[in-house]
Design a protein around this motif. Sequence first.
Motif, PDB file in Angstrom:
ATOM      1  N   THR A 175      14.425 -16.186  16.145  1.00  9.62           N
ATOM      2  CA  THR A 175      14.246 -16.499  17.560  1.00  9.62           C
ATOM      3  C   THR A 175      12.829 -17.033  17.796  1.00  9.62           C
ATOM      4  OG1 THR A 175      13.410 -14.279  18.076  1.00  9.62           O
ATOM      5  CG2 THR A 175      15.811 -14.615  18.198  1.00  9.62           C
ATOM      6  N   PRO A 176      12.630 -17.767  18.903  1.00  8.83           N
ATOM      7  CA  PRO A 176      11.268 -18.186  19.245  1.00  8.83           C
ATOM      8  C   PRO A 176      10.315 -17.004  19.407  1.00  8.83           C
ATOM      9  CG  PRO A 176      12.867 -19.450  20.512  1.00  8.83           C
ATOM     10  CD  PRO A 176      13.642 -18.369  19.798  1.00  8.83           C
ATOM     11  N   MET A 195      14.971 -23.482   9.470  1.00 15.24           N
ATOM     12  CA  MET A 195      15.084 -23.545  10.930  1.00 15.24           C
ATOM     13  C   MET A 195      13.881 -24.315  11.459  1.00 15.24           C
ATOM     14  SD  MET A 195      16.465 -19.642  11.755  1.00 15.24           S
ATOM     15  CE  MET A 195      17.283 -20.100  13.289  1.00 15.24           C
ATOM     16  N   PRO A 196      13.900 -25.651  11.342  1.00 18.48           N
ATOM     17  CA  PRO A 196      12.713 -26.458  11.663  1.00 18.48           C
ATOM     18  C   PRO A 196      12.230 -26.308  13.098  1.00 18.48           C
ATOM     19  CG  PRO A 196      14.661 -27.837  11.258  1.00 18.48           C
ATOM     20  CD  PRO A 196      15.012 -26.466  10.825  1.00 18.48           C
ATOM     21  N   ASP A 197      13.127 -26.102  14.054  1.00 21.07           N
ATOM     22  CA  ASP A 197      12.684 -25.939  15.443  1.00 21.07           C
ATOM     23  C   ASP A 197      11.829 -24.682  15.604  1.00 21.07           C
ATOM     24  OD1 ASP A 197      14.067 -28.218  16.057  1.00 21.07           O
ATOM     25  OD2 ASP A 197      15.777 -27.196  16.976  1.00 21.07           O
ATOM     26  N   LEU A 198      12.233 -23.586  14.927  1.00 23.20           N
ATOM     27  CA  LEU A 198      11.441 -22.359  15.008  1.00 23.20           C
ATOM     28  C   LEU A 198      10.111 -22.516  14.283  1.00 23.20           C
ATOM     29  CD1 LEU A 198      13.781 -19.267  14.611  1.00 23.20           C
ATOM     30  CD2 LEU A 198      12.848 -20.305  16.677  1.00 23.20           C
ATOM     31  N   ALA A 200       8.443 -25.202  14.075  1.00 21.57           N
ATOM     32  CA  ALA A 200       7.598 -25.981  14.984  1.00 21.57           C
ATOM     33  C   ALA A 200       6.981 -25.082  16.054  1.00 21.57           C
ATOM     34  CB  ALA A 200       8.419 -27.096  15.628  1.00 21.57           C
ATOM     35  N   VAL A 201       7.760 -24.153  16.604  1.00 13.16           N
ATOM     36  CA  VAL A 201       7.216 -23.187  17.575  1.00 13.16           C
ATOM     37  C   VAL A 201       6.099 -22.379  16.935  1.00 13.16           C
ATOM     38  CG1 VAL A 201       7.740 -21.092  18.905  1.00 13.16           C
ATOM     39  CG2 VAL A 201       9.342 -23.028  18.913  1.00 13.16           C
ATOM     40  N   GLN A 204       2.943 -24.489  16.510  1.00 14.88           N
ATOM     41  CA  GLN A 204       2.278 -24.713  17.798  1.00 14.88           C
ATOM     42  C   GLN A 204       1.533 -23.462  18.264  1.00 14.88           C
ATOM     43  OE1 GLN A 204       5.588 -25.898  20.235  1.00 14.88           O
ATOM     44  NE2 GLN A 204       5.845 -27.858  19.167  1.00 14.88           N
TER      45      GLN A 204
END
Length: 330
Positions: A175-176, A195-198, A200-201, A204
Amino acid sequence: MGLLTALRLNMTNIADPNARHGDRYQAALEMAEYADRSGFTAVSAEEHHLAATGWLPSPLILAAAVAGRTRKVRISINALIVPLYDPIRLAEDVAVLDNITQGRFSFVAGMGYRPEEYHAAGKDWLRRGVLMDHCLSVLLQAWRDEPFEYQGKRIDVTPKPHTRPHPIVFVGGMTPAAARRAARFGLPFSPPMPMPDLVAVYEQELLRHGKTGFAYYPENGSTVTLLHADPDEAWSRYGGFIMTEVAEYSAWRRAGVPRPNETPATSVADLRRLNSVEILTPAQLIDQIRSGRTEVVVNPLVGGLPIDDGWASLQLLVDDVLPQVNRASA
């Protein structure tokens, strides 16, 4: 990067409360010693409680036993449910393990996803995020050289770890919130699959907090490999054992709590198609490695698989696959 090989010891058995586990634990230690001699990268364990299959509830104890039987292989717990622990006692246990292994031990800090585990440990499921943050904060303070303030008094936890500034701890999750937690504590992030989106979070948030870190996840997610000269025959013999573990794991699913391998299998045929567990011939695995595969995770005691069959699978990897891979690398 060379081939990463991991022996997974989650210690699942047949789903029978009267099943005996002693021979399987002895076999697990012998397999760990064999994996160490054979050049494996890691031996891994994990934590679950109240499982019909006896799924490993005490990974720190198993990790210590494995440490006593090995010399080079990394030992990891993926994951340790840290909110269930007293943080000072956990800091001590991990420091001792880190000294025993001379830095070979690491763990992924997870929160778990089963309220009944929290109930059994006397912990509040609804406060799991707060408990997680508290435990991580205490661990990182306890492993420093200087005393720190804990519940109104200054204490100094000993022994200090071998690894500096502290033992290797990843923060796990899907999860984020998990990604942000890892970045906030300046710890590496370990989702159980790409899980590339996580990630990235996480990256950041590292920038936002002025910290550095990295993300690591298994190449093939949670795929487990067994080897056999005839995969069709192996599925007919082993499928029921594999299904025992998968069925129990699937029964723990909770709405809104993401986990790896969520798609439930209702039959061995479904399970084979889903590919969360694969049975390959040595030649098939060698072809995959030559085509770029970099990780192999084996679970030779899965779901109560007979010990002799588990040994046969493990030995095929060591005798028929690794020599070919090593020759190619050389």
